[in-house]
Design an enzyme around this catalytic site. Structure first.
Site, short mmCIF file in Angstrom:
data_model
loop_
_atom_site.label_atom_id
_atom_site.label_comp_id
_atom_site.label_asym_id
_atom_site.label_seq_id
_atom_site.Cartn_x
_atom_site.Cartn_y
_atom_site.Cartn_z
N ARG A 113 5.57 -14.36 23.40
CA ARG A 113 5.15 -15.50 22.58
C ARG A 113 4.94 -15.09 21.11
O ARG A 113 5.38 -15.78 20.19
CB ARG A 113 3.86 -16.11 23.17
CG ARG A 113 3.37 -17.37 22.54
CD ARG A 113 4.28 -18.57 22.78
NE ARG A 113 5.25 -18.76 21.72
CZ ARG A 113 6.47 -19.25 21.90
NH1 ARG A 113 6.90 -19.61 23.06
NH2 ARG A 113 7.29 -19.37 20.91
N LYS A 148 3.56 -22.03 -2.06
CA LYS A 148 3.04 -22.86 -0.95
C LYS A 148 3.44 -22.25 0.39
O LYS A 148 4.26 -22.78 1.14
CB LYS A 148 3.56 -24.29 -1.09
CG LYS A 148 2.98 -24.98 -2.32
CD LYS A 148 3.60 -26.32 -2.57
CE LYS A 148 3.04 -26.89 -3.88
NZ LYS A 148 3.81 -27.99 -4.40
N LYS A 180 0.38 -24.05 -17.27
CA LYS A 180 0.40 -25.46 -16.86
C LYS A 180 -0.40 -26.28 -17.87
O LYS A 180 -1.01 -25.74 -18.78
CB LYS A 180 -0.19 -25.60 -15.46
CG LYS A 180 0.59 -24.77 -14.45
CD LYS A 180 0.30 -25.23 -13.04
CE LYS A 180 1.11 -24.40 -12.07
NZ LYS A 180 1.13 -24.91 -10.75
N GLU A 209 5.21 -25.04 -18.08
CA GLU A 209 5.50 -26.30 -17.38
C GLU A 209 5.46 -27.45 -18.39
O GLU A 209 4.53 -27.52 -19.20
CB GLU A 209 4.42 -26.50 -16.31
CG GLU A 209 4.59 -27.74 -15.50
CD GLU A 209 3.47 -27.85 -14.46
OE1 GLU A 209 3.48 -27.09 -13.48
OE2 GLU A 209 2.58 -28.69 -14.67
N ASP A 232 8.52 -30.60 -14.73
CA ASP A 232 7.69 -31.04 -13.61
C ASP A 232 7.90 -32.52 -13.33
O ASP A 232 7.65 -33.36 -14.20
CB ASP A 232 6.21 -30.76 -13.95
CG ASP A 232 5.31 -31.04 -12.76
OD1 ASP A 232 5.76 -30.80 -11.63
OD2 ASP A 232 4.18 -31.51 -12.97
#
Ligand code: 13P
Ligand code: SF4
Length: 645
Positions: A113, A148, A180, A209, A232
């Site tokens: 597993r 992410k 940013k 950005e 963005d």
């Protein structure tokens, strides 16, 4: 060094680094699953029971994490023997055996597993990445990941993205600066923000950005320029304008809300990269399972080879098996003739065999069928093996473009020789045959283009823009005299009139994966290495390489080199792996860090070949490739013009 190559080499995990990153995760995962032990297996199996199992893909996808799965089995018991049957980065079909596992039943089942959890997750990420990479393969845009990732799994997630053909963005907050809006506000503007980070970290690449075109202009005004600008959440139209305003001064990254459906229109705006959080936060695990196998479940490759030899002996010279160099090793071993596309076309044309079994992709078998004599039959073990590049041009789309050329020039035939790369449908070869045009392969493209230009002032080349562009440059045509056709918005008549060579916007998704950064990175790492690439690679790669040529040329260069020569080769991975094994006296490596396999070429397996041949021995013809008579007539003319050169 550009920002892209920086962040890539920063994340350039080799297998050892991958395993170092995986080790604590494996410890954690084994501990959480095993606890005090696998109570069920301990109750059922004795300590002596041995088991033989296969790890099998239940769905098609790209494999990543084989070394991690192996490490899990070894961690649970050193008595487990694990044999990988595929490599990370390989595209597999449902039913493909990825690995064989032998060892004590209790240990194998206890590790199952956890090993599958790693393998399924990583293969899911690689598979989703590959979908995006393939979607934009006719453009220069690269697909990037983000931060992410699953907490703690960043190195594994990013490795899987690379196996899918994507490029890593920054690994963390430490290896690149990303300014940013909140940073800009706090610093009092783009320029002061950049000045502050430059002073604090002078050696780190800087990305800024921007949310609109005004902010873009501010970021572009900074001197010296930043390394990349992130657009963005802009609309496609805004991105198009951003590309035009930027005019190549700074690489552009598109980010925000990118779906598979939107990827191509975003890439076609001309942005350099697209970053997609979904690659790692929303990839579905690839369905992979472990099956305990009995001895008869899967016939060993050796038995299949014996069965093939038996059919060959029975059929004698009524049968010939042709295989392209990108085929699997076991298929190549069973072939009577192995060659590149030109050699195979010639071999098919001169063969007397009644049955030509073609182990390659569809256009190759179709070419053999066109060149076959009456009474000869061309068969494919898997007729669904197509070619990504060939599929980028349909007859209808090329006819539409040709009509536009008719409108602009009065009569396109008087002005253009149509030339199709052999990697195209028979209908396109026929299109060329009917208009005084011809076919080329990567071995003879230069000769064909010269002949075509002697005939008429211009060439219309399809479907591979890269082969067409690289060849045009080699024949002395300036880059400004080539024109990339736009299927959605055909170029205006002034631009078209200026062009000597018009290029169809197609590309091969395998050769597209080699990028200029790969050449720079390999040269930095291996002093004196020679870079040898196929002409389906993009111009920027070909220009940096030491040598360019067809599959045959690549093989011959390595064969004739002296011991100790180092090669980084930019072509299909199966061929490069074979050269690696055949030439241990040299150092042969792939130009890309993740192996680019041609999925379609891999579709022909020994099992399918046996099935076809044994049917033939019974008098049954499976998967015959035929071409409609008129198409075949004209396509043959175009092919014969090439073969006569
Ligand atoms: P070759 O002409 O070099 O065999 O190439 C065929 C092909 O499909 C390359 O991707
Ligand atoms: Fe087609 Fe590319 Fe595969 Fe060659 S490597 S057969 S061009 S998809």
């Amino acid at each position: 060094m550009s920002l892209l190559s920086y962040s890539e080499s920063g994340a350039n995990l080799d297998i050892e680094a991958l395993l170092r990153a995986a080790e604590p995760l494996i410890e954690l995962a084994v501990a959480e699953d095993m606890g005090a032990g696998d109570v069920t297996s301990q109750a059922i199996f004795s300590a002596e029971t041995q088991v033989h199992a296969h790890i099998v893909a239940k769905a098609p996808g790209v494999v990543a994490g084989i070394p991690v799965a192996e490490a899990v089995f070894r961690r649970v018991s050193p008595a487990i023997h694990f044999v990988a049957r595929v490599e990370d980065g390989e595209e597999v079909t449902a039913g493909t055996i990825l690995a064989e596992v032998n060892g004590p039943a209790r240990a194998v089942l206890a590790a199952e597993r956890t090993a599958l959890n790693f393998l399924q997750r990583m293969s899911g990420v690689a598979t989703l990445t590959r979908y995006f990479v393939d979607a934009v393969a006719c453009t220069k845009t690269v697909i990037m990941d983000t931060r992410k990732t699953i907490p703690g799994h960043r190195a594994l997630d990013k490795y899987a993205v690379r196996m899918g053909g994507g490029v890593n963005h920054r690994m963390g907050l430490y290896d690149m600066i990303l300014i940013k809006d909140n940073h800009v506000e706090a610093a009092g503007g783009v320029q002061p923000a950049i000045e502050r980070v430059r002073a604090a970290c002078p050696y780190l690449p800087i990305e800024v950005e921007v949310r609109n075109l005004d902010e873009l202009r501010q970021a572009l005004a900074v001197t010296p320029p930043v390394d990349r600008i992130l657009l963005d959440n802009m609309s496609v139209e805004e991105m198009r304008q951003a590309v035009s305003i930027t005019a190549g001064r700074v690489p552009l990254e598109a980010s925000g809300g990118v779906t598979l459906g939107r990827a191509i229109e975003i890439a076609e705006t001309g942005v350099d990269c697209i970053s997609i959080g979904a690659l790692t936060h929303s990839a579905a695990a690839l369905d992979i399972s472990m099956e305990v196998a009995d001895a008869q479940h899967q016939l060993p490759q050796q038995d299949l080879a014996t069965r093939i030899a038996a059919v060959k002996a029975l059929m004698g010279n009524r049968l010939v098996i042709l295989a392209h160099h990108y085929q699997r090793d076991e298929v190549v071993t069973c072939a009577d003739f192995v060659g590149d596309s030109l050699e195979l076309a010639r071999q098919a044309a001169r063969s007397d065999a009644e049955f030509i079994v073609f182990c390659g992709v569809h256009f190759m078998a179709e070419t053999a069928a066109i060149l076959a004599r009456p009474g000869q039959h061309v068969l494919m073990p898997d007729p669904s093996a197509g070619c990504y590049l060939a599929n980028t041009a349909t007859l209808e789309a090329v006819q539409t473009a040709w009509r536009r050329l008719d409108e602009i020039f009065g009569d396109a035939v008087a002005e253009f020789t149509p030339v199709t790369y052999v990697n195209s449908a028979a209908a396109l070869k026929a299109f060329c045959g009917q208009r005084g045009g011809l076919v080329c392969t990567s071995s003879n493209a230069e000769r064909v283009m010269r002949a075509a230009l002697e005939q008429r002032p211009r060439v219309f080349f399809f479907p591979d823009q890269h082969l067409g562009r690289n060849t045009a440059l080699r024949t002395g045509i300036a880059l400004e005299d080539t024109l990339l056709w736009n299927k959605h918005q055909p170029p205006d008549s002034e631009a078209t009139r200026k062009a000597k060579v018009i290029l169809w916007p197609g590309a091969c998704n395998v050769h597209q994966r080699f990028r200029p950064q790969d050449v720079l990175a390999v040269r930095e790492q291996f002093l004196g290495i020679r870079v040898l690439v196929h002409p389906e690679c993009q111009r920027e790669v070909v220009e940096l390489a030491d040598d360019v040529g067809s599959t045959r040329h690549i093989i011959e260069r390595v064969q004739s080199a002296s011991p100790g020569t180092q090669w980084a080769i930019g072509t299909e991975a199966r061929l490069v792996r074979r050269l690696q094994h055949r030439h241990p006296e040299q150092r042969v490596m792939l130009l890309a860090s993740a192996p680019p396999f041609c999925r379609m070429m891999g579709q022909t397996t020994l099992e399918k070949l046996v099935c076809l041949l044994e049917a033939l021995a019974r008098g049954e013809m499976l998967n015959e490739i035929t071409v409609e008579a008129e198409t075949s007539y004209w396509a043959r003319i175009a092919l014969e013009r090439m073969l006569a050169l």
